[in-house]
Design a protein around this motif. Structure first.
Motif, PDB file in Angstrom:
ATOM      1  N   ALA A   4       0.832  -1.214   0.000  1.00 24.45           N
ATOM      2  CA  ALA A   4       0.000   0.000   0.000  1.00 24.45           C
ATOM      3  C   ALA A   4       0.858   1.252   0.000  1.00 24.45           C
ATOM      4  N   ASP A   5       2.129   1.141   0.491  1.00 23.19           N
ATOM      5  CA  ASP A   5       3.005   2.296   0.566  1.00 23.19           C
ATOM      6  C   ASP A   5       3.881   2.443  -0.671  1.00 23.19           C
ATOM      7  N   ARG A   6       3.881   1.432  -1.531  1.00 27.51           N
ATOM      8  CA  ARG A   6       4.768   1.453  -2.685  1.00 27.51           C
ATOM      9  C   ARG A   6       4.086   2.083  -3.887  1.00 27.51           C
ATOM     10  N   PRO A   7       4.886   2.464  -4.907  1.00 27.03           N
ATOM     11  CA  PRO A   7       4.283   2.951  -6.141  1.00 27.03           C
ATOM     12  C   PRO A   7       3.337   1.895  -6.693  1.00 27.03           C
ATOM     13  N   GLY A   8       2.202   2.333  -7.168  1.00 33.59           N
ATOM     14  CA  GLY A   8       1.195   1.396  -7.658  1.00 33.59           C
ATOM     15  C   GLY A   8       0.058   1.266  -6.674  1.00 33.59           C
ATOM     16  N   GLY A   9       0.359   1.499  -5.388  1.00 38.01           N
ATOM     17  CA  GLY A   9      -0.693   1.584  -4.383  1.00 38.01           C
ATOM     18  C   GLY A   9      -1.297   0.246  -4.040  1.00 38.01           C
ATOM     19  N   PRO A  10      -2.324   0.278  -3.196  1.00 36.63           N
ATOM     20  CA  PRO A  10      -2.974  -0.936  -2.764  1.00 36.63           C
ATOM     21  C   PRO A  10      -3.682  -1.611  -3.919  1.00 36.63           C
ATOM     22  N   GLY A  11      -3.777  -2.921  -3.866  1.00 39.81           N
ATOM     23  CA  GLY A  11      -4.473  -3.650  -4.908  1.00 39.81           C
ATOM     24  C   GLY A  11      -3.574  -4.105  -6.029  1.00 39.81           C
ATOM     25  N   ASP A  12      -2.282  -3.781  -5.991  1.00 42.41           N
ATOM     26  CA  ASP A  12      -1.350  -4.233  -7.016  1.00 42.41           C
ATOM     27  C   ASP A  12      -0.862  -5.624  -6.607  1.00 42.41           C
ATOM     28  N   PRO A  13      -1.300  -6.692  -7.293  1.00 42.05           N
ATOM     29  CA  PRO A  13      -0.965  -8.035  -6.844  1.00 42.05           C
ATOM     30  C   PRO A  13       0.520  -8.356  -6.938  1.00 42.05           C
ATOM     31  N   PRO A  24      -5.200  -9.723  -2.764  1.00 42.44           N
ATOM     32  CA  PRO A  24      -6.606  -9.388  -2.564  1.00 42.44           C
ATOM     33  C   PRO A  24      -7.526 -10.567  -2.832  1.00 42.44           C
ATOM     34  N   SER A  25      -7.201 -11.352  -3.882  1.00 41.36           N
ATOM     35  CA  SER A  25      -8.048 -12.485  -4.227  1.00 41.36           C
ATOM     36  C   SER A  25      -7.991 -13.571  -3.164  1.00 41.36           C
ATOM     37  N   GLU A  26      -6.913 -13.569  -2.340  1.00 41.42           N
ATOM     38  CA  GLU A  26      -6.826 -14.529  -1.255  1.00 41.42           C
ATOM     39  C   GLU A  26      -7.658 -14.078  -0.063  1.00 41.42           C
ATOM     40  N   ARG A  27      -7.722 -12.744   0.135  1.00 47.66           N
ATOM     41  CA  ARG A  27      -8.523 -12.214   1.235  1.00 47.66           C
ATOM     42  C   ARG A  27     -10.014 -12.423   0.967  1.00 47.66           C
ATOM     43  N   GLN A  28     -10.423 -12.242  -0.280  1.00 46.62           N
ATOM     44  CA  GLN A  28     -11.809 -12.467  -0.682  1.00 46.62           C
ATOM     45  C   GLN A  28     -11.778 -13.110  -2.064  1.00 46.62           C
ATOM     46  N   GLU A  59     -11.224  -2.349  -9.225  1.00 46.80           N
ATOM     47  CA  GLU A  59     -12.275  -2.304  -8.215  1.00 46.80           C
ATOM     48  C   GLU A  59     -12.224  -3.532  -7.305  1.00 46.80           C
ATOM     49  N   LEU A  60     -11.853  -4.658  -7.888  1.00 47.63           N
ATOM     50  CA  LEU A  60     -11.811  -5.907  -7.135  1.00 47.63           C
ATOM     51  C   LEU A  60     -10.452  -6.155  -6.494  1.00 47.63           C
ATOM     52  N   GLY A  61      -9.471  -5.295  -6.803  1.00 47.57           N
ATOM     53  CA  GLY A  61      -8.154  -5.437  -6.224  1.00 47.57           C
ATOM     54  C   GLY A  61      -7.301  -6.506  -6.858  1.00 47.57           C
ATOM     55  N   VAL A  62      -7.561  -6.798  -8.142  1.00 40.36           N
ATOM     56  CA  VAL A  62      -6.774  -7.809  -8.861  1.00 40.36           C
ATOM     57  C   VAL A  62      -6.428  -7.257 -10.236  1.00 40.36           C
ATOM     58  N   GLU A  63      -5.507  -7.919 -10.917  1.00 39.16           N
ATOM     59  CA  GLU A  63      -5.220  -7.566 -12.294  1.00 39.16           C
ATOM     60  C   GLU A  63      -6.351  -8.055 -13.190  1.00 39.16           C
ATOM     61  N   ALA A  64      -6.514  -7.379 -14.319  1.00 34.19           N
ATOM     62  CA  ALA A  64      -7.586  -7.742 -15.236  1.00 34.19           C
ATOM     63  C   ALA A  64      -7.484  -9.197 -15.675  1.00 34.19           C
ATOM     64  N   MET A  65      -6.262  -9.697 -15.841  1.00 38.69           N
ATOM     65  CA  MET A  65      -6.083 -11.058 -16.321  1.00 38.69           C
ATOM     66  C   MET A  65      -6.701 -12.083 -15.371  1.00 38.69           C
ATOM     67  N   ALA A  66      -6.776 -11.748 -14.075  1.00 37.16           N
ATOM     68  CA  ALA A  66      -7.363 -12.685 -13.118  1.00 37.16           C
ATOM     69  C   ALA A  66      -8.852 -12.902 -13.379  1.00 37.16           C
ATOM     70  N   LEU A  67      -9.497 -11.905 -13.995  1.00 30.17           N
ATOM     71  CA  LEU A  67     -10.930 -12.015 -14.253  1.00 30.17           C
ATOM     72  C   LEU A  67     -11.239 -13.032 -15.342  1.00 30.17           C
ATOM     73  N   TYR A  68     -10.286 -13.222 -16.269  1.00 32.17           N
ATOM     74  CA  TYR A  68     -10.538 -14.075 -17.424  1.00 32.17           C
ATOM     75  C   TYR A  68     -10.640 -15.552 -17.054  1.00 32.17           C
ATOM     76  N   ARG A  69     -10.241 -15.904 -15.854  1.00 30.28           N
ATOM     77  CA  ARG A  69     -10.439 -17.283 -15.400  1.00 30.28           C
ATOM     78  C   ARG A  69     -11.918 -17.575 -15.187  1.00 30.28           C
ATOM     79  N   TYR A  70     -12.698 -16.518 -14.953  1.00 27.71           N
ATOM     80  CA  TYR A  70     -14.113 -16.683 -14.627  1.00 27.71           C
ATOM     81  C   TYR A  70     -15.032 -16.142 -15.715  1.00 27.71           C
TER      82      TYR A  70
END
Length: 249
Positions: A4-13, A24-28, A59-70
């Motif tokens: 969260a403190d690094r460049p790219g901010g929170p949600g960067d897997p 993020p995908s592990e938390r939810q 919005e979901l805290g993941v990279e777009a590529m993670a969505l393509y699994r679903y």
């Protein structure tokens, strides 16, 4: 320092992995249902044109590529959004699967169920008019084979002939789509070529040449959507009664 403190901010897997933070995908955990719910929420807030797989991933805290699994792609995602909205009517206790107190009551309940979906998700509702249906000959907004079956079977059980039921289906869907697209446009939906005047704007140029229109502008600008919906639906049911009786004669 966490991701969260690094460049790219929170949600960067990737940063989360480097920092040893839980993804993020592990938390939810992701699921198709969660992704579709997030897409509907995104459209409700930001509008349909702004939706991309990348932004939804953020919005979901993941990279777009993670969505393509679903979800195989954006087109499939939008189809799922439509399915979700249409399926919501199944959870509407006021919408019936078959007539109980006559076909008029049956269709009034169904019409209001569709309108509630449109008003709950006005910015997503135009998808119902633009997305490819399950069968190309189905008409929006009753684009689900399940709901078309419910509609036609309900009318046939109430004495409609095949021809009258089909004619009623065409008239009913045309009424719903035309009225509700105009209504959601007034709620900020992007409906393409439909251009709705913003009543907060000043007097348009050239209106001085139309004194009657200018004088009646306040009345013309009144929001009578609910009243007009009821009046138009009542008129439609009257026409459908004539259709039914003509085919029975």
């Amino acid at each position: 320092m966490t991701s969260a403190d690094r460049p790219g901010g929170p949600g960067d897997p990737d940063l989360a992995a480097i920092a040893g933070d839980p993804l993020p995908s592990e938390r939810q955990p992701l699921s198709t249902e969660r992704i579709v719910d997030a897409a509907v929420a995104f459209i409700d807030e930001h509008g349909l044109p702004g939706l991309t797989m990348r932004r939804l991933g953020t919005e979901l805290g993941v990279e777009a590529m993670a969505l393509y699994r679903y979800v195989p792609g954006k087109e499939d995602l939008l189809d799922a959004v439509v399915d979700r909205m249409i399926a919501r009517m199944r959870a509407d206790a006021d919408v019936l699967d078959e007539p109980r107190d006559g076909w008029q009551d049956f269709l009034v309940r169904l019409a209001h169920g569709v309108r509630r979906i449109a008003l709950e998700h006005p910015k997503a509702f135009p998808l119902v008019a633009s997305r490819p249906p399950e069968a190309p000959w189905l008409r929006p907004p009753l684009r689900s084979l399940d709901w078309v079956e419910v509609f036609l079977t309900g009318l046939l059980s109430e004495g409609f002939t095949d021809e009258a039921a089909v004619a009623a289906y065409r008239a009913y869907t045309s009424f719903l789509l035309g009225h509700l697209l105009l209504e959601v446009a007034n709620h900020g939906a992007d409906v393409g070529p439909l251009d709705v005047l913003d009543d907060e704007q000043g007097t348009p140029e050239g209106l001085d040449a139309y004194p009657t229109v200018q004088r009646l502008r306040a009345a013309l600008s009144q929001d009578r959507a609910a009243v007009e919906f009821e009046e138009s639906l009542e008129g439609l049911l009257d026409r459908m009664t004539l259709l039914r009786n003509e085919h029975l004669a």
